[in-house]
Scaffold this active site. Structure first.
Site, PDB file in Angstrom:
ATOM      1  N   CYS A  48      -5.896  -0.490   1.587  1.00  0.00           N
ATOM      2  CA  CYS A  48      -6.327   0.279   2.764  1.00  0.00           C
ATOM      3  C   CYS A  48      -7.672   0.906   2.420  1.00  0.00           C
ATOM      4  O   CYS A  48      -7.980   1.125   1.246  1.00  0.00           O
ATOM      5  CB  CYS A  48      -5.275   1.339   3.058  1.00  0.00           C
ATOM      6  SG  CYS A  48      -5.761   2.620   4.233  1.00  0.00           S
ATOM      7  N   HIS A  49      -8.455   1.219   3.444  1.00  0.00           N
ATOM      8  CA  HIS A  49      -9.781   1.760   3.141  1.00  0.00           C
ATOM      9  C   HIS A  49      -9.715   3.087   2.387  1.00  0.00           C
ATOM     10  O   HIS A  49     -10.628   3.434   1.639  1.00  0.00           O
ATOM     11  CB  HIS A  49     -10.640   1.880   4.398  1.00  0.00           C
ATOM     12  CG  HIS A  49     -12.062   1.554   4.105  1.00  0.00           C
ATOM     13  ND1 HIS A  49     -12.870   0.824   4.919  1.00  0.00           N
ATOM     14  CD2 HIS A  49     -12.818   1.846   3.012  1.00  0.00           C
ATOM     15  CE1 HIS A  49     -14.053   0.684   4.365  1.00  0.00           C
ATOM     16  NE2 HIS A  49     -14.047   1.295   3.207  1.00  0.00           N
ATOM     17  N   THR A  50      -8.619   3.825   2.533  1.00  0.00           N
ATOM     18  CA  THR A  50      -8.494   5.094   1.805  1.00  0.00           C
ATOM     19  C   THR A  50      -8.521   4.846   0.288  1.00  0.00           C
ATOM     20  O   THR A  50      -9.108   5.631  -0.459  1.00  0.00           O
ATOM     21  CB  THR A  50      -7.196   5.824   2.228  1.00  0.00           C
ATOM     22  OG1 THR A  50      -7.118   5.797   3.656  1.00  0.00           O
ATOM     23  CG2 THR A  50      -7.185   7.257   1.760  1.00  0.00           C
ATOM     24  N   HIS A  70      -1.331   2.383  -1.899  1.00  0.00           N
ATOM     25  CA  HIS A  70      -0.321   3.197  -1.212  1.00  0.00           C
ATOM     26  C   HIS A  70       0.335   2.460  -0.043  1.00  0.00           C
ATOM     27  O   HIS A  70       1.197   3.005   0.610  1.00  0.00           O
ATOM     28  CB  HIS A  70      -0.943   4.510  -0.725  1.00  0.00           C
ATOM     29  CG  HIS A  70      -2.025   4.323   0.284  1.00  0.00           C
ATOM     30  ND1 HIS A  70      -3.299   3.937  -0.080  1.00  0.00           N
ATOM     31  CD2 HIS A  70      -2.017   4.416   1.622  1.00  0.00           C
ATOM     32  CE1 HIS A  70      -4.037   3.825   1.013  1.00  0.00           C
ATOM     33  NE2 HIS A  70      -3.281   4.092   2.062  1.00  0.00           N
ATOM     34  N   GLU A  71      -0.082   1.208   0.207  1.00  0.00           N
ATOM     35  CA  GLU A  71       0.525   0.468   1.322  1.00  0.00           C
ATOM     36  C   GLU A  71       1.291  -0.687   0.697  1.00  0.00           C
ATOM     37  O   GLU A  71       0.678  -1.619   0.183  1.00  0.00           O
ATOM     38  CB  GLU A  71      -0.594  -0.018   2.250  1.00  0.00           C
ATOM     39  CG  GLU A  71      -0.094  -0.601   3.535  1.00  0.00           C
ATOM     40  CD  GLU A  71      -1.236  -0.913   4.505  1.00  0.00           C
ATOM     41  OE1 GLU A  71      -1.953   0.007   4.923  1.00  0.00           O
ATOM     42  OE2 GLU A  71      -1.405  -2.090   4.817  1.00  0.00           O
ATOM     43  N   CYS A 100      10.526  16.092   3.053  1.00  0.00           N
ATOM     44  CA  CYS A 100      11.577  16.686   2.205  1.00  0.00           C
ATOM     45  C   CYS A 100      12.847  16.932   3.006  1.00  0.00           C
ATOM     46  O   CYS A 100      13.915  17.109   2.452  1.00  0.00           O
ATOM     47  CB  CYS A 100      11.077  17.982   1.564  1.00  0.00           C
ATOM     48  SG  CYS A 100      11.027  19.394   2.688  1.00  0.00           S
ATOM     49  N   CYS A 103      11.899  21.686   4.871  1.00  0.00           N
ATOM     50  CA  CYS A 103      10.895  22.722   5.155  1.00  0.00           C
ATOM     51  C   CYS A 103      10.725  22.895   6.666  1.00  0.00           C
ATOM     52  O   CYS A 103      11.207  22.078   7.454  1.00  0.00           O
ATOM     53  CB  CYS A 103       9.577  22.345   4.489  1.00  0.00           C
ATOM     54  SG  CYS A 103       8.732  20.993   5.326  1.00  0.00           S
ATOM     55  N   CYS A 106       9.380  19.739   8.358  1.00  0.00           N
ATOM     56  CA  CYS A 106      10.352  18.650   8.473  1.00  0.00           C
ATOM     57  C   CYS A 106      11.403  18.970   9.529  1.00  0.00           C
ATOM     58  O   CYS A 106      11.915  18.072  10.193  1.00  0.00           O
ATOM     59  CB  CYS A 106      10.997  18.363   7.120  1.00  0.00           C
ATOM     60  SG  CYS A 106       9.862  17.539   5.989  1.00  0.00           S
ATOM     61  N   CYS A 114       4.924  17.816   5.994  1.00  0.00           N
ATOM     62  CA  CYS A 114       5.890  18.414   5.067  1.00  0.00           C
ATOM     63  C   CYS A 114       5.200  19.385   4.096  1.00  0.00           C
ATOM     64  O   CYS A 114       4.181  19.062   3.496  1.00  0.00           O
ATOM     65  CB  CYS A 114       6.578  17.289   4.298  1.00  0.00           C
ATOM     66  SG  CYS A 114       7.670  17.852   2.995  1.00  0.00           S
ATOM     67  N   ARG A 118       3.338  16.731   1.727  1.00  0.00           N
ATOM     68  CA  ARG A 118       2.261  16.247   2.605  1.00  0.00           C
ATOM     69  C   ARG A 118       1.156  15.619   1.759  1.00  0.00           C
ATOM     70  O   ARG A 118       1.019  15.908   0.568  1.00  0.00           O
ATOM     71  CB  ARG A 118       1.692  17.378   3.452  1.00  0.00           C
ATOM     72  CG  ARG A 118       0.919  18.395   2.654  1.00  0.00           C
ATOM     73  CD  ARG A 118       0.191  19.354   3.568  1.00  0.00           C
ATOM     74  NE  ARG A 118       1.109  20.085   4.432  1.00  0.00           N
ATOM     75  CZ  ARG A 118       0.708  21.038   5.274  1.00  0.00           C
ATOM     76  NH1 ARG A 118      -0.566  21.349   5.373  1.00  0.00           N
ATOM     77  NH2 ARG A 118       1.584  21.684   6.013  1.00  0.00           N
ATOM     78  N   CYS A 178       1.459   2.091   5.787  1.00  0.00           N
ATOM     79  CA  CYS A 178       0.331   3.008   6.050  1.00  0.00           C
ATOM     80  C   CYS A 178      -0.406   2.627   7.327  1.00  0.00           C
ATOM     81  O   CYS A 178      -0.162   3.175   8.382  1.00  0.00           O
ATOM     82  CB  CYS A 178      -0.632   3.073   4.873  1.00  0.00           C
ATOM     83  SG  CYS A 178      -2.121   4.020   5.277  1.00  0.00           S
ATOM     84  N   ARG A 375      -6.210  -6.835   6.206  1.00  0.00           N
ATOM     85  CA  ARG A 375      -5.286  -6.491   5.148  1.00  0.00           C
ATOM     86  C   ARG A 375      -5.063  -7.711   4.287  1.00  0.00           C
ATOM     87  O   ARG A 375      -5.174  -8.823   4.732  1.00  0.00           O
ATOM     88  CB  ARG A 375      -3.936  -6.032   5.722  1.00  0.00           C
ATOM     89  CG  ARG A 375      -3.974  -4.624   6.264  1.00  0.00           C
ATOM     90  CD  ARG A 375      -4.223  -3.634   5.155  1.00  0.00           C
ATOM     91  NE  ARG A 375      -4.085  -2.238   5.568  1.00  0.00           N
ATOM     92  CZ  ARG A 375      -5.109  -1.427   5.876  1.00  0.00           C
ATOM     93  NH1 ARG A 375      -6.328  -1.878   5.875  1.00  0.00           N
ATOM     94  NH2 ARG A 375      -4.894  -0.161   6.186  1.00  0.00           N
TER      95      ARG A 375
END
Ligand code: NAD
Ligand code: ZN
Length: 375
Positions: A48-50, A70-71, A100, A103, A106, A114, A118, A178, A375
């Site tokens: 992903c670009h992130t 992360h994806e 979680c 909280c 959530c 979260c 988060r 993601c 992707r």
């Protein structure tokens, strides 16, 4: 329990030693999961670009050595103390922002931010003991977004995974972990276009095309794609874009071009670029009185959003979202389920433009940097 539960696993991971330098496939040690953590075998990961922004670290805080990614989609290998709702063999999608379930966020129907889990782009360690579970020859390697999926095995907090139907095709649904969910949710959960309304989507990467997909599913009448890469504009037609604007083709600001095309502005807009200029345009191109703009792109550390307050007084709304406001554990299994039952026409295969073996992961970075791949 797998035979390696409780033991260190040695496996391959793509380590970023320095900002902007090619990743190096290393043999890493992956420690066993601790309290409320699970260890996953990653079967498919996307880029992903992130990941690219934080690897380049141009406008972001540098933290190296680090394992990005992360994806992804994977299978639970072992679980740590206190984990009751997952077991080895479960199919899961790791998610960069967690849930979680305890909280105030959530428990609120309105938030997925979260308190405990988060998104935190600067943290490179696990929250349980503030340490990394990865090392190379004893030297710790930082995590990224609590997921670090560019590794054959990774350790994540139990609140950062969605348990999905094990019959779902992981090689496709991994992209719901993601980008596609983020864009889809930004439209259907946040911008909420009504049937027949118009929408502009800024940035036609996977996230933006996820937003376009959401607009198509919601029954938007005009879906105006905005991108500076002409090949992206072409591609976007297949996802449901009805009109295109390339800001480079116009002398006027793009918000003015869009206002003229739409008799005063679009009903909704979704920004998926990461460019603060595009964020401002996305806000200023919505119709006064009812227009809603949603920001999704991750800005640079020092960016500031500047617009005249009159744009708010004239009854435009500006919103932002992480992960399209989906709660990862509660909502994503249902998205997968609906996709499998053909109740959501997501056409995931269209988003997967390139496949490379893990050993050639740097090629995926090249494709994304050249704007060639989704992707
Ligand atoms: P991508 O690079 O594939 O797509 C971005 C597109 O934006 C490109 O086609 C590019 O040409 C276009 N673009 C750049 N500047 C522009 C401008 N000024 N005007 C018009 N178009 C412009 O990236 P992606 O993976 O689709 O991610 C898009 C953004 O979403 C990134 O900023 C990423 O970090 C962010 N993101 C946010 C979340 C979230 O939860 N908020 C989740 C995932 C990704
Ligand atoms: Zn929470």
């Amino acid at each position: 329990m797998s035979t390696r539960a409780g033991q260190v696993i040695r496996c391959k991971a793509a380590v970023a030693w320095e900002a902007g330098k090619p990743l190096v496939i290393e043999e890493v040690e992956v420690a066993p999961p601790q309290k409320n953590e699970i260890r996953l075998k990653i079967l498919f990961t996307a880029l992903c670009h992130t990941d690219v922004y934080f690897w380049e670290a141009k406008g972001q805080t540098p933290l190296f050595p680090r394992i990005f990614g992360h994806e992804a989609g994977g299978v639970v290998e072992s679980v740590g103390e206190g984990v009751t709702d997952l077991q080895p063999g479960d199919h899961v999608l790791p998610v960069f922002t967690g849930e979680c379930k305890e909280c105030p966020h959530c428990k609120s129907e309105e938030s997925n931010m979260c308190d405990l889990l988060r998104i935190n782009t600067d943290r490179g360690v696990m929250i349980n003991d503030e340490k990394s579970r990865f090392s190379v020859n004893g030297k710790p390697v930082y995590h990224f977004l609590g997921t670090s999926t560019f590794s054959e095995y990774t350790v994540v907090h139990v609140g950062c995974v969605a348990k999905i139907n094990s019959a779902a095709p992981l090689e496709k649904v991994c992209v719901l972990s993601c980008g596609i969910s983020t864009g889809l949710g930004a439209t259907i959960n946040v911008a909420k276009p009504k049937k027949g309304q118009s929408i502009a989507v800024f940035g036609l990467g996977a996230v933006g095309l996820g937003a376009v997909t959401g607009a198509r599913i919601a029954g938007a009448s005009r879906i105006i794609g905005v991108d500076m890469n002409p090949s992206r504009l072409e591609e976007a037609r297949k996802f449901g874009c009805t009109e295109f604007v390339n800001p480079k083709d116009h002398k006027k600001p793009v918000q003015q071009v869009i206002a003229e095309m739409t008799n005063g502005g679009v009903d909704r807009s979704v920004e998926c670029t990461g460019s603060v200029q595009a964020m401002i345009s996305a806000f200023e191109c919505v119709h006064d009185g009812w227009g809603v703009a949603v920001l999704v792109g991750v800005p640079n550390k020092d960016d500031e959003f500047k617009t005249h307050p009159i744009n708010f007084l004239t009854e435009r709304t500006l919103k932002g979202t992480f992960f399209g406001n989906f709660k990862p554990r509660s909502d994503i299994p249902n998205v997968v389920e609906k996709y499998m039952k053909n109740e959501l026409d997501l056409q995931l295969e269209k988003f997967i433009t390139h496949s490379v073996p893990f050993s050639e992961i740097n090629k995926a970075f090249d494709y994304m940097l050249k704007g060639e791949g989704l992707r």
